[in-house]
Design a protein around this motif. Sequence first.
Motif, PDB file in Angstrom:
ATOM      1  N   ARG A 123       1.513  -9.121  -5.025  1.00  0.00           N
ATOM      2  CA  ARG A 123       3.172  -9.163  -4.760  1.00  0.00           C
ATOM      3  C   ARG A 123       3.609 -10.588  -4.552  1.00  0.00           C
ATOM      4  N   LYS A 124       2.586 -11.512  -4.234  1.00  0.00           N
ATOM      5  CA  LYS A 124       3.151 -12.863  -4.108  1.00  0.00           C
ATOM      6  C   LYS A 124       3.067 -13.765  -5.578  1.00  0.00           C
ATOM      7  N   VAL A 125       2.276 -13.117  -6.534  1.00  0.00           N
ATOM      8  CA  VAL A 125       2.329 -13.826  -7.929  1.00  0.00           C
ATOM      9  C   VAL A 125       3.546 -13.207  -8.683  1.00  0.00           C
ATOM     10  N   LYS A 126       3.649 -11.902  -8.641  1.00  0.00           N
ATOM     11  CA  LYS A 126       4.634 -11.369  -9.294  1.00  0.00           C
ATOM     12  C   LYS A 126       6.157 -11.335  -8.917  1.00  0.00           C
ATOM     13  N   GLY A 127       6.162 -11.387  -7.356  1.00  0.00           N
ATOM     14  CA  GLY A 127       7.539 -11.355  -6.618  1.00  0.00           C
ATOM     15  C   GLY A 127       8.032 -10.063  -6.807  1.00  0.00           C
ATOM     16  N   ARG A 128       7.211  -8.956  -6.805  1.00  0.00           N
ATOM     17  CA  ARG A 128       7.789  -7.578  -6.709  1.00  0.00           C
ATOM     18  C   ARG A 128       6.932  -6.925  -5.562  1.00  0.00           C
ATOM     19  N   GLU A 129       7.560  -5.837  -4.952  1.00  0.00           N
ATOM     20  CA  GLU A 129       6.932  -5.169  -3.739  1.00  0.00           C
ATOM     21  C   GLU A 129       5.988  -3.943  -4.407  1.00  0.00           C
ATOM     22  N   ASN A 130       6.524  -3.264  -5.249  1.00  0.00           N
ATOM     23  CA  ASN A 130       5.951  -2.083  -5.718  1.00  0.00           C
ATOM     24  C   ASN A 130       4.610  -2.029  -6.292  1.00  0.00           C
ATOM     25  N   ILE A 131       3.832  -1.026  -6.199  1.00  0.00           N
ATOM     26  CA  ILE A 131       2.493  -0.966  -6.552  1.00  0.00           C
ATOM     27  C   ILE A 131       2.313   0.369  -6.989  1.00  0.00           C
ATOM     28  N   PHE A 132       1.849   0.536  -8.195  1.00  0.00           N
ATOM     29  CA  PHE A 132       1.270   1.892  -8.941  1.00  0.00           C
ATOM     30  C   PHE A 132       0.044   1.885  -8.280  1.00  0.00           C
ATOM     31  N   ALA A 133      -0.337   3.499  -7.747  1.00  0.00           N
ATOM     32  CA  ALA A 133      -1.652   3.946  -7.510  1.00  0.00           C
ATOM     33  C   ALA A 133      -1.706   5.204  -7.929  1.00  0.00           C
ATOM     34  N   PHE A 134      -3.042   5.920  -7.815  1.00  0.00           N
ATOM     35  CA  PHE A 134      -3.165   7.081  -8.409  1.00  0.00           C
ATOM     36  C   PHE A 134      -3.373   8.448  -7.438  1.00  0.00           C
ATOM     37  N   MET A 135      -3.046   9.342  -7.491  1.00  0.00           N
ATOM     38  CA  MET A 135      -2.994  10.535  -6.661  1.00  0.00           C
ATOM     39  C   MET A 135      -4.606  10.935  -6.666  1.00  0.00           C
ATOM     40  N   GLY A 136      -5.155  11.175  -5.538  1.00  0.00           N
ATOM     41  CA  GLY A 136      -6.575  11.260  -5.325  1.00  0.00           C
ATOM     42  C   GLY A 136      -7.445  10.003  -4.858  1.00  0.00           C
ATOM     43  N   ALA A 137      -6.574   8.791  -4.865  1.00  0.00           N
ATOM     44  CA  ALA A 137      -7.462   7.568  -4.719  1.00  0.00           C
ATOM     45  C   ALA A 137      -7.556   7.468  -2.995  1.00  0.00           C
ATOM     46  N   PHE A 138      -8.700   6.546  -2.873  1.00  0.00           N
ATOM     47  CA  PHE A 138      -8.953   6.133  -1.649  1.00  0.00           C
ATOM     48  C   PHE A 138      -9.256   4.670  -1.773  1.00  0.00           C
ATOM     49  N   HIS A 139      -8.450   3.823  -0.955  1.00  0.00           N
ATOM     50  CA  HIS A 139      -8.473   2.339  -0.988  1.00  0.00           C
ATOM     51  C   HIS A 139      -8.759   1.669   0.214  1.00  0.00           C
ATOM     52  N   GLY A 140      -8.547   2.653   1.431  1.00  0.00           N
ATOM     53  CA  GLY A 140      -9.092   1.899   2.851  1.00  0.00           C
ATOM     54  C   GLY A 140      -8.145   2.764   3.829  1.00  0.00           C
ATOM     55  N   MET A 141      -8.348   1.980   5.118  1.00  0.00           N
ATOM     56  CA  MET A 141      -7.681   2.785   6.068  1.00  0.00           C
ATOM     57  C   MET A 141      -6.608   1.788   6.739  1.00  0.00           C
ATOM     58  N   THR A 142      -6.526   0.483   6.464  1.00  0.00           N
ATOM     59  CA  THR A 142      -5.486  -0.449   7.210  1.00  0.00           C
ATOM     60  C   THR A 142      -4.074  -0.288   6.408  1.00  0.00           C
ATOM     61  N   LEU A 143      -3.109  -0.523   7.081  1.00  0.00           N
ATOM     62  CA  LEU A 143      -1.518   0.045   6.665  1.00  0.00           C
ATOM     63  C   LEU A 143      -1.475  -0.061   5.008  1.00  0.00           C
ATOM     64  N   GLY A 144      -1.802  -1.363   4.668  1.00  0.00           N
ATOM     65  CA  GLY A 144      -1.571  -1.647   3.103  1.00  0.00           C
ATOM     66  C   GLY A 144      -2.372  -0.869   2.232  1.00  0.00           C
ATOM     67  N   CYS A 153      -4.772  13.826   5.471  1.00  0.00           N
ATOM     68  CA  CYS A 153      -5.329  13.495   7.023  1.00  0.00           C
ATOM     69  C   CYS A 153      -5.367  12.021   7.350  1.00  0.00           C
ATOM     70  N   SER A 154      -5.814  11.174   6.350  1.00  0.00           N
ATOM     71  CA  SER A 154      -5.852   9.848   6.651  1.00  0.00           C
ATOM     72  C   SER A 154      -4.512   8.944   6.727  1.00  0.00           C
ATOM     73  N   ARG A 155      -3.515   9.557   6.106  1.00  0.00           N
ATOM     74  CA  ARG A 155      -2.212   8.858   5.828  1.00  0.00           C
ATOM     75  C   ARG A 155      -1.304   9.500   7.174  1.00  0.00           C
ATOM     76  N   GLU A 156      -1.739  10.657   7.773  1.00  0.00           N
ATOM     77  CA  GLU A 156      -1.239  11.118   8.762  1.00  0.00           C
ATOM     78  C   GLU A 156      -1.508  10.013  10.099  1.00  0.00           C
ATOM     79  N   GLY A 157      -2.596   9.392   9.991  1.00  0.00           N
ATOM     80  CA  GLY A 157      -3.158   8.786  10.966  1.00  0.00           C
ATOM     81  C   GLY A 157      -2.115   7.420  11.042  1.00  0.00           C
ATOM     82  N   ALA A 158      -1.274   6.981  10.306  1.00  0.00           N
ATOM     83  CA  ALA A 158      -0.713   5.687  10.066  1.00  0.00           C
ATOM     84  C   ALA A 158       0.080   5.683  11.170  1.00  0.00           C
TER      85      ALA A 158
END
Length: 416
Positions: A123-144, A153-158
């Motif tokens: 986001r810093k390099v490109k100056g854009r906020e959006n990110i594309f990710a894929f359904m079925g993905a698991f990338h971690g449990m911190t908010l970003g 289930c994971s998302r409901e814990g946010a």
Amino acid sequence: MNTEIFESFESNVRSYCRSFPTVFTSAKGACMRDEAGKEYIDFFAGAGALNFGHNPDKMIAKLVEYLQSDGILHSMDMYTAPKRDFLEYFRSHILEPRNLDYKIQFAGPTGTNAVECAVKLARKVKGRENIFAFMGAFHGMTLGALSLTTDRCSREGAGQALQNVTHIPAPYMFPELDTIAYMERLLTDDHSGVEKPAAIILETVQADGGIYIFDAAWLQRLRALCDKHDILLIVDDIQVGTGRTGYFFSFERAGIVPDMVTLSKSIGGCGMPIAVLLLKPELDIWEPGQHTGTFRGNQLSLIAGRVGLEMLAETDLLAQVQRKGQIVSEFLEKEICPLDSRISFRGIGLIWGVDFDAFDRDVTKPLIAACFKNGLIVERVGRDNDVLKLMPPLVITEEQLLAGLGILKKSLLEIL
């Protein structure tokens, strides 16, 4: 076996202990033992943190030697001998033979920290906020990272909205949908309602999503799409990197070069915590201290991780992984699928999924319980947890591998 203190005092968030209700005391190679002396074959491998097995002799010896020498254990991001040794070996034995030109950034101690770092930098390099990710993905449990992750289930814990991510159907979800063309349309249609992303992030093999291998030709088209539209490509190799697929990096089979790569889990060796971001040099626009963390570059992880890299080279482990993967594939085809026509499987290297989605009842929950009773530790993943994930340490012997698969067959016969 006394587990009362865990059940009464430890938070309800505890998870794996519910599937494996025993007190473990020791482990070696591909086996674990509990207080009662029972041995279990490990087809879990710390969710990918133990590619080199439990307590490898060479790693333990190096760690003990360093501890007894009063070596520096905490250094923030100061220069240390273990860091220098790791960096030099990683550059000369991993990156240079693959003609990869990356700088390395040490993030916090877990994989989600590396993902946070990658997305923040994109986001810093490109100056854009959006990110594309894929359904079925698991990338971690911190908010970003959780905003990229898709399981409900994971998302409901946010506890708050998870924003600035567009989730794209994974290529296996709708065979009739060309997902690359779909993203092209999102990017070029002035009525798509979707903001151009700074980056596209993916696992080339979705692990917790159900063991789905993204096709090499599709990955090549994704790389071309990113190049065409000035979008960074981030590969999350935290779980399926470090040799898991039979290649050091999971994307090597497609002949592509991501702009960033996240690594954690087994890159630290024998479960030691570490996470890193590989980034193309021109993307390294951080100001000093702009992304930091108290426990980045764990010294013991660097020592163990260096030994793990040596083990890969000295034992030709990647070729072994590919051979052992063929053993798993043949066993599943000849011994497991004939038990019921509704069973299917897929995988690569030493990560395989046995899919029970076609059944009209929950098969995997009683199955992992039966496996555990019979001496095999294995977890379930995917939509509705309908996929049994087989992910033993890469160093498992062929005899142990076949013994574990035999326990799987026995357990499945018990519950079918």
